[in-house]
Design an enzyme around this catalytic site. Sequence first.
Site, PDB file in Angstrom:
ATOM      1  N   HIS A  98      -0.220   4.897   0.068  1.00 23.64           N
ATOM      2  CA  HIS A  98      -0.640   3.559  -0.350  1.00 23.64           C
ATOM      3  C   HIS A  98       0.396   2.870  -1.221  1.00 23.64           C
ATOM      4  O   HIS A  98       0.517   1.649  -1.209  1.00 23.64           O
ATOM      5  CB  HIS A  98      -2.022   3.618  -0.988  1.00 23.64           C
ATOM      6  CG  HIS A  98      -3.071   3.793   0.056  1.00 23.64           C
ATOM      7  ND1 HIS A  98      -3.544   5.025   0.426  1.00 23.64           N
ATOM      8  CD2 HIS A  98      -3.658   2.891   0.875  1.00 23.64           C
ATOM      9  CE1 HIS A  98      -4.400   4.869   1.420  1.00 23.64           C
ATOM     10  NE2 HIS A  98      -4.494   3.596   1.713  1.00 23.64           N
ATOM     11  N   ARG A 128     -12.846  -5.284   3.394  1.00 26.61           N
ATOM     12  CA  ARG A 128     -13.227  -3.882   3.521  1.00 26.61           C
ATOM     13  C   ARG A 128     -13.840  -3.418   2.214  1.00 26.61           C
ATOM     14  O   ARG A 128     -13.289  -3.698   1.136  1.00 26.61           O
ATOM     15  CB  ARG A 128     -12.008  -3.022   3.847  1.00 26.61           C
ATOM     16  CG  ARG A 128     -12.397  -1.558   4.013  1.00 26.61           C
ATOM     17  CD  ARG A 128     -11.232  -0.709   4.411  1.00 26.61           C
ATOM     18  NE  ARG A 128     -10.284  -0.557   3.321  1.00 26.61           N
ATOM     19  CZ  ARG A 128      -9.152   0.127   3.440  1.00 26.61           C
ATOM     20  NH1 ARG A 128      -8.834   0.686   4.587  1.00 26.61           N
ATOM     21  NH2 ARG A 128      -8.328   0.238   2.428  1.00 26.61           N
ATOM     22  N   GLU A 167     -10.994   5.716  11.791  1.00 22.77           N
ATOM     23  CA  GLU A 167      -9.816   6.331  11.171  1.00 22.77           C
ATOM     24  C   GLU A 167      -9.980   7.836  10.994  1.00 22.77           C
ATOM     25  O   GLU A 167      -9.149   8.484  10.362  1.00 22.77           O
ATOM     26  CB  GLU A 167      -9.466   5.646   9.844  1.00 22.77           C
ATOM     27  CG  GLU A 167     -10.605   5.470   8.875  1.00 22.77           C
ATOM     28  CD  GLU A 167     -10.209   4.657   7.642  1.00 22.77           C
ATOM     29  OE1 GLU A 167      -9.022   4.404   7.418  1.00 22.77           O
ATOM     30  OE2 GLU A 167     -11.129   4.283   6.893  1.00 22.77           O
ATOM     31  N   ASP A 226      -4.778   6.602   8.541  1.00 24.58           N
ATOM     32  CA  ASP A 226      -5.611   7.780   8.334  1.00 24.58           C
ATOM     33  C   ASP A 226      -5.863   8.523   9.637  1.00 24.58           C
ATOM     34  O   ASP A 226      -5.966   9.747   9.638  1.00 24.58           O
ATOM     35  CB  ASP A 226      -6.944   7.383   7.679  1.00 24.58           C
ATOM     36  CG  ASP A 226      -6.777   7.216   6.186  1.00 24.58           C
ATOM     37  OD1 ASP A 226      -6.152   8.089   5.564  1.00 24.58           O
ATOM     38  OD2 ASP A 226      -7.248   6.200   5.646  1.00 24.58           O
ATOM     39  N   CYS A 262      -5.391  -2.097  12.298  1.00 24.15           N
ATOM     40  CA  CYS A 262      -4.992  -2.628  10.995  1.00 24.15           C
ATOM     41  C   CYS A 262      -4.152  -1.628  10.203  1.00 24.15           C
ATOM     42  O   CYS A 262      -3.793  -1.880   9.059  1.00 24.15           O
ATOM     43  CB  CYS A 262      -6.211  -3.052  10.179  1.00 24.15           C
ATOM     44  SG  CYS A 262      -7.282  -1.683   9.745  1.00 24.15           S
TER      45      CYS A 262
END
Length: 592
Positions: free
Chosen positions: A214, A358, A457, A481, A528
């Site tokens: 991230h 999200r 994911e 993921d 995404c």
Amino acid sequence: MTFSIHGLAVARGIAIGRAVLVASSRLDVAHYFIEPSQVGAEINRVRDGRDAVVGEIQRLQTSIAQMGPKEAPHELTALLDVHLMLLQDEELSNGVHHWIKDRLYNAEWALTTQLDVIARQFDEMEDEYLRERKADLEQITEKVLRAMRGVSSPLMQPLGRHGRKTSQQDLLLDDTVDVPLILVAHDLSPADMLQFKQSVFAGFITDVGGKTSHTAIVARSLDIPAVVGARLGSHLIRQDDWVVIDGDAGVVVVDPSAIILAEYGFKQRQGELQRGRLQRLLHTPAVTMDGQKIELLANIEMPDDAASALNAGAVGVGLFRSEFLFMGRHGKLPNEDEQYQAYRRAVEGMQGLPVTIRTVDVGADKPLDDTLRDDAHLNPALGLRAIRWSLADPAMFLTQLRAILRAAAHGQVHLLIPMLVHASEIRQTMALIDHARVQLDNRGVAYGAVKIGAMIEIPAAALTLKVFLKYFDFLSIGTNDLIQYTLAIDRADESVAHLYDPMHPAVLRLVANTIAASHAQGKPVTVCGEMAGDVAMTRLLLGMGLRSFSMHPAQILAVKQELLRADTAKLALWAEQVMMEDEPSTRIAKKA
Ligand code: PEP
Ligand code: MG
């Protein structure tokens, strides 16, 4: 002496500048440039902070002196003497003055920079006793910083006069303040990275991290050259070294020679020209050669990122990672109103275009707070993360759901749920969404309609799409993921980064099946994850039938350029063949 360090390419482009080494623990001090007229005041701030700590120690010494010889703790007396000596050390004060006067660093930044310089000298000492004095130095610096806090200045200021991009000529000539700065740290959390959105740094290097960690994702969204996984980078690079970051190759060149500088200066200008050329595509409709309309959406982290999404020509936000509103708040989560205002800002910022929000996805490499890192669990990526975290704390989840539903009264909002895998989780989530609506009804608060989607994911989700397609209006494939969990590769671990392969046949098959199953049910599907913004993957995804891509705004035009040249009719057959390969990556180089 010139040397290079190899890491992982994270965010494209070339940055040339001076290294600023920052220990992760000290990232929360302010980093900004002062005006020359403020030099005296900043030096006084450090001096006042230091004097306050000296005074505190001297008072303690006096009270110890008043004790009888038996009670006086000898070790403490000796320690206080060392602390006083370190505080009054000339190298510390001369260094701090240098950073403030010659580099125009603010007081806190100057102090922590000089701390790092001296700490390294301690590290290199043979004598163990002296080596251990580093901890004392850190302690007194923390104390001075605390003493200064009462008169602290604003956090992080935007790129100012001194952070301007400098030409290579300037760089060779100008050896003082007017050059870009490259942040070098062992590790940066995603929340730290977010701070740098408004910062003075032109690039950054970290020792740890994978390509889709991230931290790397936020770096990419900043669109500044970056290298992660540089292993010993923060040990090998010294404060103030000249460094070149080649963000395309994942290489850092330290102390470059004039010839190397010239070469990278040229590459830097080429990159800028290339970006300039891409800008011409801004208003070109995203349609393939065979007339397929492609949806290009933006991934954002904060509401104000809506502006960069619009500037890049996004037709909506495909992923608003709401967890960034929750991070770095020392455990104090945003309340309903605060969240509502943030989501509303994003929705209004997108001027009528859809925004996919999200629900919070913390855990794994996204701790809420640096002090709350999950070291207690062996496998945090497999633990209480994302929807699992939300379902474990329904009050927190309901607060977020109400805030999102309320924001939906101001524009098109899609609600996206991360990391679902069980049918029971789906049902609980749906029940809580209904409950949030009832709560708002009972309060008489306005809210809007939302489409509800699930992230695919986890491989188990990709293999049981029927239940997802039954409950949800749309799907969004989180390839970051999906790759991590399919291949059992920690996305944040640089030591296995070479095995993190978006083109593994198993990953491709799961992505392709999800696209096909959604379309078969007439439900929209988006990718995404980082794959969507990777131009090397554009044709393959188009060949798999994907028509909706969500990525960092900075990638949108490059992906558009790819799809404008693509013929999806031809790509479908080619994609099928690629997926049959043992090693599709070798095939992908030879385009259809
Ligand atoms: C993903 O997993 O691909 C994704 C988009 O979510 P995140 O990167 O935030 O985990
Ligand atoms: Mg994810």
